[in-house]
Design a protein around this motif. Structure first.
Motif, PDB file in Angstrom:
ATOM      1  N   PHE A 181      -6.237   7.679   6.160  1.00  0.00           N
ATOM      2  CA  PHE A 181      -5.196   6.835   5.572  1.00  0.00           C
ATOM      3  C   PHE A 181      -3.814   7.447   5.782  1.00  0.00           C
ATOM      4  O   PHE A 181      -2.854   6.747   6.120  1.00  0.00           O
ATOM      5  N   VAL A 182      -3.712   8.737   5.520  1.00  0.00           N
ATOM      6  CA  VAL A 182      -2.393   9.377   5.462  1.00  0.00           C
ATOM      7  C   VAL A 182      -2.044  10.119   6.748  1.00  0.00           C
ATOM      8  O   VAL A 182      -1.105  10.912   6.773  1.00  0.00           O
ATOM      9  N   TRP A 214      -5.829   3.322  -7.508  1.00  0.00           N
ATOM     10  CA  TRP A 214      -5.358   4.591  -6.939  1.00  0.00           C
ATOM     11  C   TRP A 214      -6.580   5.394  -6.512  1.00  0.00           C
ATOM     12  O   TRP A 214      -7.405   5.793  -7.339  1.00  0.00           O
ATOM     13  N   TYR A 271      -0.970  -1.054   7.864  1.00  0.00           N
ATOM     14  CA  TYR A 271      -1.484  -1.766   6.685  1.00  0.00           C
ATOM     15  C   TYR A 271      -2.850  -2.369   7.005  1.00  0.00           C
ATOM     16  O   TYR A 271      -3.812  -2.221   6.233  1.00  0.00           O
ATOM     17  N   VAL A 295      -5.653   0.337   7.284  1.00  0.00           N
ATOM     18  CA  VAL A 295      -6.086   0.854   5.982  1.00  0.00           C
ATOM     19  C   VAL A 295      -6.928  -0.193   5.245  1.00  0.00           C
ATOM     20  O   VAL A 295      -7.984   0.120   4.683  1.00  0.00           O
ATOM     21  N   LEU A 338       0.878  -1.172   0.000  1.00  0.00           N
ATOM     22  CA  LEU A 338       0.000   0.000   0.000  1.00  0.00           C
ATOM     23  C   LEU A 338       0.913   1.219   0.000  1.00  0.00           C
ATOM     24  O   LEU A 338       1.730   1.388   0.915  1.00  0.00           O
ATOM     25  N   LEU A 345       1.152   5.123   0.406  1.00  0.00           N
ATOM     26  CA  LEU A 345       0.419   6.285   0.906  1.00  0.00           C
ATOM     27  C   LEU A 345       1.070   7.560   0.375  1.00  0.00           C
ATOM     28  O   LEU A 345       2.282   7.754   0.541  1.00  0.00           O
ATOM     29  N   VAL A 391      -4.083   6.858  -1.701  1.00  0.00           N
ATOM     30  CA  VAL A 391      -3.495   5.542  -1.452  1.00  0.00           C
ATOM     31  C   VAL A 391      -3.490   4.749  -2.758  1.00  0.00           C
ATOM     32  O   VAL A 391      -4.447   4.795  -3.525  1.00  0.00           O
ATOM     33  N   GLU A 392      -2.392   4.061  -3.001  1.00  0.00           N
ATOM     34  CA  GLU A 392      -2.300   3.111  -4.113  1.00  0.00           C
ATOM     35  C   GLU A 392      -2.341   1.699  -3.538  1.00  0.00           C
ATOM     36  O   GLU A 392      -1.527   1.350  -2.672  1.00  0.00           O
ATOM     37  N   HIS A 407       5.820  10.422   0.695  1.00  0.00           N
ATOM     38  CA  HIS A 407       5.223   9.105   0.444  1.00  0.00           C
ATOM     39  C   HIS A 407       5.748   8.116   1.485  1.00  0.00           C
ATOM     40  O   HIS A 407       6.834   8.297   2.056  1.00  0.00           O
TER      41      HIS A 407
END
Length: 427
Positions: free
Chosen positions: A187-188, A150, A79, A82, A60, A62, A116-117, A69
């Motif tokens: 998430f971030v 993404w 992890y 998320v 993942l 971020l 988030v990817e 990043h």
């Protein structure tokens, strides 16, 4: 008097004959079928698993904004947090398009927008991804494999979700993304434990400081030929075996074959399946068949993830690869090494070949030691000195397995995946 007795006896015999004929004609025999397990006992060699257990992103990524990043790996606290939110939300309706038509400046999306990817190294079809996330509506692109999703905040009120495929310019946009800007912010959310990562050519990320990763040492057991014969052959007493010059042992019952490379701790099972002209295959159903086959033939000797599924349009047998994981990282093999994976080929939903390790680690004997992997400038210097750097597709941390007579070692290392799908260790 004697004549009457003869007549009575003859009459009785005729009646009995008629009764017997009736019973033979109109009654059904009672069969007591012999079940295979009554004469062939199959050893339970490993654990059972479900397909859902083996579907998870390998990374993942971020995007924190302000060109910051970080990368999360499986089985870590952040992890899991998320992933829990991702599983509760849904994406609905998918429009097939291309990267240019979306009109995004992807450098700005990466470096300025929070998001988030969700990365799947070799890609999964949408109907398999449904086991990981809630995808609703008409699932298009049965010939496409989704390599990453993404999800990012376009502005203060809008969240966009783009699904990238294994075809360079083909993407899908989710018409409705059940995510809020607050989800993205969660998430971030800044975390002191985050390791900063640097984007490399926009495709992969390297840490800007060393990574602390545990190494492991443990004992192991190895499947025996008798155990495997009972696992793969209906009647192992009917098999014959041949020893080749290199020491490999081959067992066969005339149709199926089992080859043991004991020095490599590796086995290959084959069961020829008639070729078919119909190449259409349901990848999800085939994956389920592959998992069930392993459950019934040797089981799993650790945690595995789905690494590779075939492209639907490729003719012939369909190959599936399951990659072994330990802690948060995959166990990787180079071209000539047989370790860290299980590979199956299916035709018409039937397993035609099956390769795997003979080793089962004894987790109770595991000894853990913390190791630091290079990051920042030292790592970039390693990459610059790498002879095949022009062919690098991505770089990631993984385990190299070293097997001795008494123990199995899992040694952390940086791995380069090349453009042809092969792996090389940087160290």
């Amino acid at each position: 008097m004697i004549e009457k007795l003869k007549t009575a006896a003859l009459t009785l015999l005729v009646l009995l004959s008629l009764l017997q004929s009736y019973l033979l004609a109109y009654s059904y025999p009672k069969y007591d079928p012999v079940k295979p397990e009554e004469y062939v006992k199959t050893d339970i060699l490993g654990t059972h698993a479900s397909l859902k257990d083996m579907l998870f992103p390998d990374q993942l990524v971020l995007h924190l904004g302000n060109q910051q990043h970080t990368v999360l790996y499986p089985n870590t606290v952040k992890y899991n947090e998320v992933m829990e939110i991702l599983k509760q939300r849904f994406l609905e309706g998918f429009r097939k398009t291309n990267v240019a038509s979306l009109g995004f400046n992807w450098d700005d999306v990466r470096n300025k927008q929070q998001g988030v990817e969700i990365r799947f190294r070799d890609g999964l079809p949408m109907n398999v991804l449904q086991e990981v996330m809630q995808l609703k509506g008409d699932l298009q692109g049965e010939n496409d494999l989704i390599t990453r999703i993404w999800i990012f905040a376009k502005d203060t009120n809008e969240v966009r979700a783009i699904l990238f495929t294994d075809t360079a310019n083909t993407v899908y946009e989710a018409i409705k993304a059940d995510f809020t800007v607050k989800d993205i912010e969660k998430f971030v959310q800044a975390d002191e434990s985050f390791t900063p990562y640097k984007a490399m050519n926009g495709d992969y990320y390297l840490p800007m400081k060393p990574l602390t990763i545990p190494s492991f040492k443990m004992t192991y057991t190895q499947f025996t030929a008798d155990q495997l014969k009972r696992t793969f052959f209906v009647d192992p007493t009917l098999t014959r075996n041949v020893t080749e010059r290199d020491g490999s042992e081959i067992y066969t019952d005339g149709k199926r074959g089992l080859k043991l490379r004991n020095e490599q701790h590796w086995m290959t099972y084959t069961d020829p399946v008639a070729a078919t002209e119909n190449n259409k295959v349901d990848l999800r159903e085939s994956l389920l068949s592959a998992v069930q086959f392993i459950n019934q033939h040797g089981g799993w000797n650790g945690k595995y993830g789905v690494q590779k599924v075939p492209q639907r349009l490729l003719p012939g047998s369909q190959q599936y690869v399951f990659r072994q994981y330990y802690d948060s990282y995959p166990v990787i093999n180079t071209r000539n090494e047989n370790t860290g994976f299980m590979k199956l080929s299916l035709q018409k939903g039937i397993v035609a070949s099956y390769e795997r390790s003979l080793l089962t680690p004894d987790l109770r004997s595991s000894v853990r030691t913390e190791v630091q992997l290079a990051g920042g400038e030292p790592l970039e210097q390693k990459l610059a000195a790498f002879a095949k750097k022009a062919r690098v597709y991505t770089i990631f941390p993984a385990y190299r397995m070293v097997v001795t007579e008494q123990a199995m070692l899992l040694v952390p290392a940086w791995v380069a995946e090349l453009q042809d799908g092969s792996y090389e260790f940087l160290d």
